[in-house]
Scaffold this motif. Structure first.
Motif, mmCIF file in Angstrom:
data_model
loop_
_atom_site.group_PDB
_atom_site.id
_atom_site.type_symbol
_atom_site.label_atom_id
_atom_site.label_comp_id
_atom_site.label_asym_id
_atom_site.label_seq_id
_atom_site.Cartn_x
_atom_site.Cartn_y
_atom_site.Cartn_z
ATOM 1 N N UNK A 56 19.598 -9.811 -0.316
ATOM 2 C CA UNK A 56 20.374 -9.840 0.824
ATOM 3 C C UNK A 56 21.766 -9.512 0.377
ATOM 4 N N UNK A 57 20.784 -9.899 -0.410
ATOM 5 C CA UNK A 57 21.606 -9.807 -0.539
ATOM 6 C C UNK A 57 22.196 -9.345 0.053
ATOM 7 N N UNK A 100 20.409 -13.389 -7.884
ATOM 8 C CA UNK A 100 19.992 -13.356 -9.284
ATOM 9 C C UNK A 100 20.448 -12.055 -9.941
ATOM 10 N N UNK A 101 20.269 -10.927 -9.225
ATOM 11 C CA UNK A 101 20.622 -9.651 -9.831
ATOM 12 C C UNK A 101 20.833 -8.560 -8.800
ATOM 13 N N UNK A 156 13.260 -12.819 -3.088
ATOM 14 C CA UNK A 156 13.260 -11.657 -2.194
ATOM 15 C C UNK A 156 13.921 -10.495 -2.929
ATOM 16 N N UNK A 157 13.350 -9.307 -2.761
ATOM 17 C CA UNK A 157 13.937 -8.078 -3.309
ATOM 18 C C UNK A 157 14.213 -7.170 -2.117
ATOM 19 N N UNK A 180 19.874 -2.409 -4.895
ATOM 20 C CA UNK A 180 18.704 -3.263 -4.735
ATOM 21 C C UNK A 180 19.098 -4.645 -5.226
ATOM 22 N N UNK A 181 18.781 -5.672 -4.438
ATOM 23 C CA UNK A 181 19.188 -7.045 -4.727
ATOM 24 C C UNK A 181 17.977 -7.921 -4.997
ATOM 25 N N UNK A 182 18.122 -8.832 -5.934
ATOM 26 C CA UNK A 182 17.127 -9.866 -6.198
ATOM 27 C C UNK A 182 17.802 -11.206 -5.949
ATOM 28 N N UNK A 183 17.234 -11.988 -5.029
ATOM 29 C CA UNK A 183 17.732 -13.332 -4.747
ATOM 30 C C UNK A 183 16.556 -14.291 -4.820
#
Length: 174
Positions: free
Chosen positions: A2-3, A41-42, A117-118, A129-132
């Motif tokens: 979602x980031x 996270x990233x 979630x990606x 692209x977000x990793x949360x």
């Protein structure tokens, strides 16, 4: 996620950002199951450096609310020593997991509602692209899944960044 993620956005015409078949979208995505707190996270960016906005907002904890199928994402962040709040509204489309905002389109690529979630976000000027995650850490298996999805979208591996623990804040009531 979602980031990802974070100023109030409205609706972008679909003809500017057609839903591309090459970005995978999680089937039967249920936005209601994303409600609550997420920890970034990233991030992977097509740009070699994160934008100034992404540098400020991306590492902040996010709170997700769902309003009539739209996802409202709120983050608190530090700017010039002051805790500020930013909100973003992803407007739902007729395809579950695909959302629009004025500068672009967001797609949920993969999710385990209890863990991570990606999300892919494409704006006029760049893609990311977000990793949360629900917690402040994820396992190596999830980071590998993130990396695989990033590389499948032709993002340079060197553009993957993982966030360290960042100071969180709460804005003072006005």
């Amino acid at each position: 996620m979602i980031a990802v993620l974070l100023v109030v956005f409205g609706l972008t015409p679909a003809y500017i950002f057609p839903v591309s078949a090459d970005i995978p979208v999680y089937p039967n995505f249920d936005p209601q199951k994303t409600v609550g707190k997420w920890h970034p996270i990233g991030i992977a960016s097509k740009l070699p450096e994160l934008t100034e906005y992404d540098q400020k907002i991306s590492p902040m904890d996010l709170t997700v609310e769902v309003l009539d199928g739209d996802m409202k994402i709120t983050a608190n962040y530090m700017s010039d020593g002051v805790c500020k709040q930013s909100a973003l509204v992803f407007k739902h489309t007729d395809k579950p997991g695909v959302f629009e905002f004025p500068d672009g389109i967001a797609k949920v690529m993969d999710i385990d509602y209890e863990k991570y979630i990606i999300m892919h976000k494409k704006k006029l000027e760049h893609e990311s692209i977000y990793l949360s995650a629900r917690g402040s850490e994820v396992g190596d298996d999830i980071k590998e899944k993130f990396k695989k999805l990033v590389l499948e979208q032709n993002f340079p591996e060197a553009h993957i960044k993982y966030f360290e623990n960042v100071e969180q804040c709460t804005p003072k009531a006005a």
